[in-house]
Every structure is written in C-alpha cells, then in structure tokens.
Design a protein around this motif. Structure first.
Motif, PDB file in Angstrom:
ATOM      1  N   LYS A   1       0.815  -1.222   0.000  1.00  0.00           N
ATOM      2  CA  LYS A   1       0.000   0.000   0.000  1.00  0.00           C
ATOM      3  C   LYS A   1       0.849   1.273   0.000  1.00  0.00           C
ATOM      4  N   ASP A   2       2.009   1.253   0.647  1.00  0.00           N
ATOM      5  CA  ASP A   2       2.851   2.452   0.654  1.00  0.00           C
ATOM      6  C   ASP A   2       3.608   2.625  -0.665  1.00  0.00           C
ATOM      7  N   ASP A   3       3.474   1.662  -1.542  1.00  0.00           N
ATOM      8  CA  ASP A   3       4.064   1.715  -2.881  1.00  0.00           C
ATOM      9  C   ASP A   3       2.988   2.000  -3.930  1.00  0.00           C
ATOM     10  N   LEU A   4       1.838   2.510  -3.474  1.00  0.00           N
ATOM     11  CA  LEU A   4       0.657   2.660  -4.326  1.00  0.00           C
ATOM     12  C   LEU A   4       0.891   3.563  -5.531  1.00  0.00           C
ATOM     13  N   GLN A   5       1.633   4.641  -5.356  1.00  0.00           N
ATOM     14  CA  GLN A   5       1.812   5.572  -6.476  1.00  0.00           C
ATOM     15  C   GLN A   5       2.518   4.899  -7.647  1.00  0.00           C
ATOM     16  N   GLU A   6       3.417   4.006  -7.356  1.00  0.00           N
ATOM     17  CA  GLU A   6       4.084   3.260  -8.433  1.00  0.00           C
ATOM     18  C   GLU A   6       3.089   2.325  -9.127  1.00  0.00           C
ATOM     19  N   THR A   7       2.195   1.705  -8.355  1.00  0.00           N
ATOM     20  CA  THR A   7       1.168   0.848  -8.954  1.00  0.00           C
ATOM     21  C   THR A   7       0.246   1.653  -9.853  1.00  0.00           C
ATOM     22  N   ILE A   8      -0.142   2.835  -9.404  1.00  0.00           N
ATOM     23  CA  ILE A   8      -0.981   3.704 -10.236  1.00  0.00           C
ATOM     24  C   ILE A   8      -0.244   4.085 -11.510  1.00  0.00           C
ATOM     25  N   ALA A   9       1.057   4.371 -11.387  1.00  0.00           N
ATOM     26  CA  ALA A   9       1.853   4.709 -12.574  1.00  0.00           C
ATOM     27  C   ALA A   9       1.903   3.545 -13.556  1.00  0.00           C
ATOM     28  N   VAL A  10       1.976   2.313 -13.030  1.00  0.00           N
ATOM     29  CA  VAL A  10       1.940   1.131 -13.904  1.00  0.00           C
ATOM     30  C   VAL A  10       0.642   1.113 -14.696  1.00  0.00           C
ATOM     31  N   LEU A  11      -0.473   1.307 -14.011  1.00  0.00           N
ATOM     32  CA  LEU A  11      -1.770   1.287 -14.700  1.00  0.00           C
ATOM     33  C   LEU A  11      -1.858   2.401 -15.739  1.00  0.00           C
ATOM     34  N   ARG A  12      -1.404   3.578 -15.378  1.00  0.00           N
ATOM     35  CA  ARG A  12      -1.506   4.700 -16.313  1.00  0.00           C
ATOM     36  C   ARG A  12      -0.632   4.506 -17.549  1.00  0.00           C
ATOM     37  N   SER A  13       0.422   3.687 -17.426  1.00  0.00           N
ATOM     38  CA  SER A  13       1.219   3.378 -18.609  1.00  0.00           C
ATOM     39  C   SER A  13       0.436   2.548 -19.616  1.00  0.00           C
ATOM     40  N   PHE A  14      -0.683   1.966 -19.168  1.00  0.00           N
ATOM     41  CA  PHE A  14      -1.599   1.234 -20.052  1.00  0.00           C
ATOM     42  C   PHE A  14      -2.852   2.062 -20.360  1.00  0.00           C
ATOM     43  N   ASP A  15      -2.794   3.364 -20.071  1.00  0.00           N
ATOM     44  CA  ASP A  15      -3.949   4.259 -20.249  1.00  0.00           C
ATOM     45  C   ASP A  15      -5.144   3.810 -19.415  1.00  0.00           C
ATOM     46  N   VAL A  16      -4.855   3.386 -18.209  1.00  0.00           N
ATOM     47  CA  VAL A  16      -5.870   2.897 -17.285  1.00  0.00           C
ATOM     48  C   VAL A  16      -5.790   3.715 -16.002  1.00  0.00           C
ATOM     49  N   GLU A  17      -6.931   4.081 -15.460  1.00  0.00           N
ATOM     50  CA  GLU A  17      -7.020   4.762 -14.178  1.00  0.00           C
ATOM     51  C   GLU A  17      -7.517   3.798 -13.103  1.00  0.00           C
ATOM     52  N   PRO A  18      -7.205   4.068 -11.823  1.00  0.00           N
ATOM     53  CA  PRO A  18      -7.704   3.186 -10.756  1.00  0.00           C
ATOM     54  C   PRO A  18      -9.214   2.964 -10.802  1.00  0.00           C
ATOM     55  N   ALA A  19      -9.958   3.981 -11.205  1.00  0.00           N
ATOM     56  CA  ALA A  19     -11.419   3.849 -11.257  1.00  0.00           C
ATOM     57  C   ALA A  19     -11.881   2.907 -12.353  1.00  0.00           C
ATOM     58  N   ASP A  20     -10.981   2.522 -13.268  1.00  0.00           N
ATOM     59  CA  ASP A  20     -11.346   1.648 -14.380  1.00  0.00           C
ATOM     60  C   ASP A  20     -11.264   0.166 -14.033  1.00  0.00           C
ATOM     61  N   VAL A  21     -10.637  -0.163 -12.918  1.00  0.00           N
ATOM     62  CA  VAL A  21     -10.410  -1.573 -12.578  1.00  0.00           C
ATOM     63  C   VAL A  21     -11.744  -2.245 -12.265  1.00  0.00           C
ATOM     64  N   ASP A  22     -11.997  -3.373 -12.920  1.00  0.00           N
ATOM     65  CA  ASP A  22     -13.234  -4.142 -12.700  1.00  0.00           C
ATOM     66  C   ASP A  22     -13.035  -5.296 -11.728  1.00  0.00           C
ATOM     67  N   LEU A  23     -11.861  -5.907 -11.757  1.00  0.00           N
ATOM     68  CA  LEU A  23     -11.635  -7.121 -10.973  1.00  0.00           C
ATOM     69  C   LEU A  23     -10.191  -7.171 -10.494  1.00  0.00           C
ATOM     70  N   ILE A  24     -10.028  -7.475  -9.210  1.00  0.00           N
ATOM     71  CA  ILE A  24      -8.726  -7.810  -8.637  1.00  0.00           C
ATOM     72  C   ILE A  24      -8.722  -9.302  -8.327  1.00  0.00           C
ATOM     73  N   VAL A  25      -7.707  -9.991  -8.785  1.00  0.00           N
ATOM     74  CA  VAL A  25      -7.476 -11.385  -8.412  1.00  0.00           C
ATOM     75  C   VAL A  25      -6.201 -11.412  -7.577  1.00  0.00           C
ATOM     76  N   ASN A  26      -6.310 -11.894  -6.359  1.00  0.00           N
ATOM     77  CA  ASN A  26      -5.138 -11.986  -5.480  1.00  0.00           C
ATOM     78  C   ASN A  26      -4.654 -13.425  -5.387  1.00  0.00           C
ATOM     79  N   THR A  27      -3.361 -13.612  -5.619  1.00  0.00           N
ATOM     80  CA  THR A  27      -2.790 -14.943  -5.461  1.00  0.00           C
ATOM     81  C   THR A  27      -2.735 -15.353  -3.994  1.00  0.00           C
ATOM     82  N   HIS A  28      -2.591 -14.389  -3.106  1.00  0.00           N
ATOM     83  CA  HIS A  28      -2.713 -14.616  -1.668  1.00  0.00           C
ATOM     84  C   HIS A  28      -2.812 -13.252  -0.991  1.00  0.00           C
TER      85      HIS A  28
END
Length: 308
Positions: free
Chosen positions: A39-66
């Motif tokens: 969670k404290d690395d969140l801005q980097e995760t958001i940057a990853v999504l934006r590199s795909f032209d995706v915003e956090p509000a666009d996410v439909d499904l999270i699948v967690n391996t654990h």
C-alpha cells in the motif's frame, strides 16, 4: 524502466522491485489486475496502470494470489476508487473475512494492509478469463495456506506468485501456516514440476524462461531444509528483516534490535527455533543478510540492497 511483456493478446506482465509484487494486467473481458502491491508503494502501482492508459477507477476485478501485504496491500484503495470485485482462494478469503491479521502476516511481521471485502473464494480448477487466456486455478499451499497459482495451459505458462521465483520462493512460516508448511511447499513445487511448462511468470523477480533447472534448484533447497530446518528459519528471518527495511526506506541500526524484541514474529521464532538466544540470533541474521547483500549498512543505517 519497468520490464513489461505482453504474455498474450491483451494480457501483460509487469516486473516490479521486491517491495511490491509483479503485476498482471488484462483489459478484456474486464479490466483485471492480478495482485495490487504494497500500500505504501501505491503511487508506483498507479503509474503502472496509467502506462496502459488505465485509471484506478477503471479496474473491474482484482485477483489476489494470496493475502500478504505485498500482493494485496493496495486492494482497499482500488475498491474505494472503482467498486471492483476481489477474488482469491477460499482459504485466503476466510482469513480476510475473519479479520485475522496474524494469518495474513500483517500484524505478525508488522507489515500492514487494510482489510477489504472479498467477493468470491476460488477453488482448484476454477477458471479465470484474462485477456485472450483462460487461467486455471491451482491450489498451491506452503508459503501461504491459501496461495494459488494460475496456469495458462494453451500457452504452457504459469503465473507462479510466491510458490517459485528464480531458484527460490517466498518464506515458509510454520508458526502461522502450520507445522506441515514445508511438506505442502514441496508438494506444490512437485506439482509445478509435472506441468507442461515453457515459461514461468513469478510473483517477484524476472521471467523464468527455462523452468526445469529453476525447479530442480528449489527442490534441492527444500531438501536441505528437511536436513536442517534451522536453515529455513534463518532464511525466513533474513528475508523479513530485509523486507521490513525496504518498507521503511532505511532503518537506524541503533535501536533496531530493541524494536525486533517488541515485534510479534522475532521473539516467537527465536524462542521456538533458536532456544531464546536473542542477541546471537539477531547478530547472525544481520551478518548473514549483509553477506548476501539482502541489506547494506551505511553511516549507522540499514538499507535494502541498492537503496543507498
């Protein structure tokens, strides 16, 4: 620059550093993110999504391996932004549903995440549509009781999470995961060995293009753990100290031992596996971590490798 690989049409692998797990992103049939990072690395995760032209509000499904913090730590944020569903193995779902912050390792290792709602518990052989791929759920306990890995049979590819990295795996923690955790880890790697595989996309580290020697190396390491379980517990402590240092950016060495004595995990592990020898065990862990370059020392502080 982050290594990004298109696994198959509409499905991508993004390699992160060791603070947050690697990501898997697909835009169809719904925008799916496999594992969300610390969670404290969140801005980097958001940057990853934006590199795909995706915003956090666009996410439909999270699948967690654990449900460990480096894989599910940002879930709460994405749920709040998008109202997305969350799927994980039913064993991990139970831990989240009951707010068990020891079984999730969050309080146990003082590496926290926020609880969240899990919409679906998955089981062995369930399938997930991911871009052009169909991913088969394989139950893979060992590192976590509810760990699952995802197999793309047509591609001969495995999303292995923390069940296997480049010759290693996530730590094995019998205190939380049960005294049979090592047995379960070996069974999981042996199952991986029997899959028809050409490539492994791990939860941490680079893509594995030649799986067999990597699997063989890990099985040899696990066999050594049977011969001397103290090696397994020392590996656990070194990795957790290195990970905590990464979460903090740096840790002042003066006072770190006292902090560890106040933690949940360090006294429990030393009492159970190292006869209560706190100071000598601490020194052995720090010395071993420095030798292996998991951490570095500079001007009275400890840093994650490469972070000075």
């Amino acid at each position: 620059m982050r290594p990004v690989v298109e696994i198959a049409p509409g499905a991508w692998f993004v390699q992160r550093d060791w603070l947050s797990c690697n990501h898997f992103i697909a835009k169809l049939p719904q925008l799916t993110l496999i594992d969300t990072g610390y969670k404290d690395d969140l801005q980097e995760t958001i940057a990853v999504l934006r590199s795909f032209d995706v915003e956090p509000a666009d996410v439909d499904l999270i699948v967690n391996t654990h449900c460990h913090c480096d894989h599910a730590g940002s879930n709460r944020y994405f749920i709040e932004q998008s109202g997305c569903d969350v799927w994980m193995h039913e064993e991990e779902k139970r831990r989240i549903d009951t707010r068990d912050d020891i079984a999730t390792w969050w309080r146990f290792h003082d590496t926290w995440a926020d609880f969240f709602k899990v919409d679906k518990g998955l089981r062995e052989n369930d399938e997930i549509r991911f871009g052009s791929l169909v991913l088969q759920v394989i139950y893979a306990p060992g590192h976590s009781r509810g760990l699952m890995i995802l197999y793309a049979k047509d591609l001969k590819a495995l999303f292995s999470s923390d069940a296997i990295w480049q010759g290693d795996m996530g730590v094995i923690n019998p205190i939380v995961e049960g005294e049979d955790a090592l047995d379960r880890a070996v069974e999981t790697v042996e199952r991986i060995e029997k899959l028809n595989l050409e490539v492994i996309y791990p939860g941490h580290g680079p893509i594995i293009h030649k799986p067999k020697p990597v699997i063989d190396r890990l099985l040899r390491k696990l066999e050594r753990y049977y011969q001397d379980e103290s090696m397994m517990h020392m590996d656990h402590m070194k990795k957790m100290i290195a990970y905590y240092v990464l979460t903090q950016g740096r840790v002042k060495e003066d006072g770190y031992y006292d902090y560890l004595l106040r933690s949940v995990w360090f006294p429990r592990m030393v009492d159970r596996y190292f006869d209560g020898r706190y100071e000598s065990t601490y020194q052995a862990v720090i010395d071993g971590s420095l030798r292996s370059k998991m951490i570095v020392r500079d001007n009275g502080y400890l840093y994650g490798a490469g972070k000075i």
